[in-house]
Design an enzyme around this catalytic site. Structure first.
Site, PDB file in Angstrom:
ATOM      1  CG  ASP A 277       6.451   2.418   6.374  1.00  0.00           C
ATOM      2  OD1 ASP A 277       6.210   1.202   6.516  1.00  0.00           O
ATOM      3  OD2 ASP A 277       6.415   3.000   5.279  1.00  0.00           O
TER       4      ASP A 277
ATOM      5  CG  ASP B 279       5.163  -1.930   3.898  1.00  0.00           C
ATOM      6  OD1 ASP B 279       5.225  -1.150   4.842  1.00  0.00           O
ATOM      7  OD2 ASP B 279       5.741  -1.745   2.798  1.00  0.00           O
TER       8      ASP B 279
ATOM      9  CG  HIS C  73       5.917  -1.894  -2.347  1.00  0.00           C
ATOM     10  ND1 HIS C  73       5.997  -2.947  -1.484  1.00  0.00           N
ATOM     11  CD2 HIS C  73       5.794  -0.788  -1.559  1.00  0.00           C
ATOM     12  CE1 HIS C  73       5.939  -2.508  -0.233  1.00  0.00           C
ATOM     13  NE2 HIS C  73       5.804  -1.187  -0.248  1.00  0.00           N
TER      14      HIS C  73
ATOM     15  CG  HIS D 264       9.898  -2.366  -3.191  1.00  0.00           C
ATOM     16  ND1 HIS D 264       9.150  -1.373  -3.780  1.00  0.00           N
ATOM     17  CD2 HIS D 264      10.184  -1.917  -1.951  1.00  0.00           C
ATOM     18  CE1 HIS D 264       9.009  -0.368  -2.927  1.00  0.00           C
ATOM     19  NE2 HIS D 264       9.634  -0.669  -1.807  1.00  0.00           N
TER      20      HIS D 264
ATOM     21  CD  GLU E 230       4.618   2.664   0.651  1.00  0.00           C
ATOM     22  OE1 GLU E 230       5.005   3.324   1.622  1.00  0.00           O
ATOM     23  OE2 GLU E 230       5.197   1.637   0.261  1.00  0.00           O
TER      24      GLU E 230
ATOM     25  CD  GLU F 142       3.145   0.836   3.221  1.00  0.00           C
ATOM     26  OE1 GLU F 142       3.852   1.359   4.091  1.00  0.00           O
ATOM     27  OE2 GLU F 142       3.603   0.141   2.285  1.00  0.00           O
TER      28      GLU F 142
HETATM   29 MN    MN Z   1       5.845   0.813   4.515  1.00  0.00          MN
HETATM   30 MN    MN Z   2       5.607  -0.020   1.542  1.00  0.00          MN
END
Ligand code: MN
Ligand code: MN
Length: 301
Positions: free
Chosen positions: A88, A99, A159, A167, A192, A287
């Site tokens: 990630d 992200d 998010h 976030h 995600e 994600e």
């Molecule tokens: Mn992530």
């Molecule tokens: Mn994330």
């Protein structure tokens, strides 16, 4: 929630492009028996080479660990044989965060569960549009995962992202969950899905391990090294997560541990524990970060 101007959107797009290229290079880089620190450092180096900055330390979470493991300094951990590895990664360009994550699956038994996370992500992306509730997205993700014979992790969510914020306030659940919150045009969200086995509990809990940290609020301290470390953290990472690997050489090595512990105990900084599946079952993840457009979304990553 802010609507971004065109100049800002270009920063998000550049951030997403750097991250997409990094993810695709990492897909073919990660191997069984590789030191985890080598994976983390490779991803973070690629991001920097391409002109971005890591928005958070590269997370390499193995098997029942769902998220939030990064190598501490001098980590000796290696990727086990037959591991299911969530990589990630995040980039920011002038603070604008994207992200993304993929699962490197070295266990053929879990190939379909890896595909299920990717498919649930695609379903969420196909469904997301202005004015849809976050609860409907969660429901679409849950149904898709269950149709494939698996279970979503119910207490991990997507998010909204923002400037220097991973976030930014709105969560996108991975299960049907009552919520009147609506998706808004022009906002940027990370989606995600996390997937586990049908007989798992389907939730994560904190482990005792903490390898990722974030500034909370700078408190005064008498320890000059703690002060120096805190100044560096504020200036360099602001509100974004960091790892101790990124603090090497900031204060003399023999002063580091005491100074760092002082920042934690005074609550100037906080830690994010590694999340592990409650029944210790394997977890997969996929994600993307998307920009909401009038008729759906643009995938930034
Ligand atoms: Mn992530
Ligand atoms: Mn994330």
């Amino acid at each position: 929630m802010p609507l971004y101007d065109e100049e800002t959107l270009e920063k998000f797009r550049l951030s997403g492009k750097i991250l997409r290229e990094t993810r695709e290079e990492m897909r073919s880089y990660v191997r069984e028996n590789m030191p985890v620190i080598q994976v983390c450092e490779k991803a973070e180096a690629l991001i920097r080479e391409k002109g971005g900055k890591p928005a958070f330390p590269c997370n390499v979470s193995i098997n029942e660990a769902a998220a939030h493991y990064t190598s501490p300094p001098n980590d000796t951990k290696r990727i086990p044989e037959k591991a299911v590895v969530k990589v990630d990664i995040g980039v920011h360009v002038d603070g604008y965060v994207t992200d993304t994550a993929f699962t490197a699956c070295f266990n053929p038994e879990h190939a379909s569960m890896t595909a299920a996370a990717e498919h649930a992500l695609k379903t969420a992306i196909d469904n997301i549009r202005p004015e849809i509730t976050t609860s409907k997205i969660g429901s679409a993700i849950e149904t898709d995962i269950k149709n494939r014979g698996f279970k979503p992790i119910s207490n991990l969510t997507g998010h909204s992202v923002g400037r220097y914020l991973i976030h930014a306030g709105t969560s996108i659940p991975n299960v049907a969950q009552f919520s009147l919150t609506k998706i808004k045009t022009g906002d940027v969200y990370a989606i995600e899905p996390f997937v586990t086995l049908p007989d798992a509990v389907g939730r994560v809990e904190d482990s005792n391990e903490v390898t990722i940290f974030r500034l909370v609020k700078a408190k005064s301290t008498k320890n000059p090294y703690a002060k120096q470390l805190l100044k560096y953290i504020e200036k360099t990472f602001r509100t974004l997560p960091f790892t101790e690997r990124w603090l090497e050489g900031i204060v003399p090595q023999q002063q580091h541990d005491t100074a760092f512990k002082e920042l934690l105990s005074s609550k100037s900084i906080m830690g994010y524990p590694v999340f592990i599946e409650v029944s210790r079952k394997t977890v997969t993840q996929a994600e993307h970060t998307v920009l909401i457009t009038d008729d759906g979304c643009e995938i930034l990553t």
